[in-house]
Write an enzyme that holds these catalytic residues in place. Structure first.
Site, PDB file in Angstrom:
ATOM      1  N   ALA A  96       0.940  -1.277   0.120  1.00  0.00           N
ATOM      2  CA  ALA A  96       0.042   0.132   0.101  1.00  0.00           C
ATOM      3  C   ALA A  96       0.849   1.237   0.032  1.00  0.00           C
ATOM      4  O   ALA A  96       0.523   2.254  -0.631  1.00  0.00           O
ATOM      5  CB  ALA A  96      -0.926  -0.044   1.222  1.00  0.00           C
ATOM      6  N   GLU A  97       1.846   1.198   0.613  1.00  0.00           N
ATOM      7  CA  GLU A  97       2.946   2.318   0.906  1.00  0.00           C
ATOM      8  C   GLU A  97       3.628   2.861  -0.285  1.00  0.00           C
ATOM      9  O   GLU A  97       3.809   3.682  -0.683  1.00  0.00           O
ATOM     10  CB  GLU A  97       3.698   2.424   1.932  1.00  0.00           C
ATOM     11  CG  GLU A  97       3.066   2.185   3.478  1.00  0.00           C
ATOM     12  CD  GLU A  97       2.486   3.733   3.590  1.00  0.00           C
ATOM     13  OE1 GLU A  97       3.018   4.629   2.994  1.00  0.00           O
ATOM     14  OE2 GLU A  97       1.815   3.690   4.966  1.00  0.00           O
ATOM     15  N   SER A  98       4.286   1.622  -1.236  1.00  0.00           N
ATOM     16  CA  SER A  98       5.245   2.002  -2.123  1.00  0.00           C
ATOM     17  C   SER A  98       5.228   1.062  -3.153  1.00  0.00           C
ATOM     18  O   SER A  98       5.901   1.248  -4.142  1.00  0.00           O
ATOM     19  CB  SER A  98       6.850   1.904  -1.537  1.00  0.00           C
ATOM     20  OG  SER A  98       6.831   0.437  -1.108  1.00  0.00           O
ATOM     21  N   TYR A 182      -6.876   3.906   3.376  1.00  0.00           N
ATOM     22  CA  TYR A 182      -5.781   3.297   3.706  1.00  0.00           C
ATOM     23  C   TYR A 182      -5.981   1.974   4.534  1.00  0.00           C
ATOM     24  O   TYR A 182      -5.549   0.927   4.028  1.00  0.00           O
ATOM     25  CB  TYR A 182      -4.833   4.225   4.340  1.00  0.00           C
ATOM     26  CG  TYR A 182      -3.716   3.536   4.932  1.00  0.00           C
ATOM     27  CD1 TYR A 182      -2.530   3.644   3.685  1.00  0.00           C
ATOM     28  CD2 TYR A 182      -3.278   3.156   5.998  1.00  0.00           C
ATOM     29  CE1 TYR A 182      -1.221   2.879   3.965  1.00  0.00           C
ATOM     30  CE2 TYR A 182      -2.036   2.473   6.370  1.00  0.00           C
ATOM     31  CZ  TYR A 182      -1.173   2.447   5.344  1.00  0.00           C
ATOM     32  OH  TYR A 182       0.056   1.808   5.772  1.00  0.00           O
TER      33      TYR A 182
END
Length: 206
Positions: A96-98, A182
């Site tokens: 999800a982040e990168s 998120y």
């Protein structure tokens, strides 16, 4: 002061705020506070100065090659074991982040696979946030820290995204559309990686 129709995204500087489906307008108040909202200039108090407009972006499904998706599994497993965090959760956060890009940098300066802010990286003793192993160990250590602070996964993920203070202030997931999206996304990814890792373990045990 209540701003009519504003999402209420008043955050401290340095908090990572990925965009959501609507455009995100960033303002600075008279007191220096930063306001993130989906409301344009005409609907925000005149005392706020517009800093930037970020075009809408959403968590759309992304097809990743197995090589890219699984390249850090050994490091993830080691970090997860070191800090007592579920490997599937670590992998979901990285996704999800990168999207597994170790060189990723957000618009507010979050760095690497688990998008560590420079001050957080220093606290976690991550000398090089673009080193995959160091970043994963630092981010996993931070997840372990949050797990010791909060009783539910929703709260842990919300704190990872929006900060501990906001989770405590609102008694759970803050009313920020980005943070709510998120948390939902990471939980979906976690289930996916739980199944993947379970299948891999079953094959390995044959």
């Amino acid at each position: 002061m209540k701003l009519p129709g504003v999402c209420g995204l008043v955050l401290a500087l340095g908090v990572s705020m990925p965009a959501i489906a609507e455009n995100i307008y960033t303002y600075r108040g008279d007191g220096g506070e930063i306001l993130f909202t989906d409301k344009p200039r005409a609907k925000v108090d005149a005392s706020y100065t517009l800093l930037s407009v970020r075009k809408g972006w959403n968590y759309t499904p992304t097809t990743l090659s197995a090589a890219r998706r699984d390249r850090y599994d050994t490091v993830i497993a080691r970090a997860a074991d070191d800090f007592g965090v579920e490997p599937a959760l670590v992998k979901a956060v990285i996704h999800a982040e990168s999207l597994f890009d170790r060189t990723a940098v957000s618009r507010v300066g979050a760095q690497g696979l688990m998008q560590l802010m420079p001050r957080t990286a220093r606290y976690l003793e991550v000398a090089d946030p673009f080193d995959a192993s160091a970043n994963i160990h630092g981010g996993t250590r931070f997840l372990a820290y949050l797990q010791n602070k909060f009783s539910t996964l929703d709260q842990v993920l919300a704190a990872y995204n929006a900060g501990e203070g906001n989770v405590r202030r609102y008694g759970g997931i803050p009313p920020f559309p980005e943070t709510q999206a998120y948390v939902k996304k990471v939980k979906q990814l976690r289930l996916r990686y739980q199944l993947q890792l379970a299948k891999e373990d079953a094959v390995a045990s044959r």
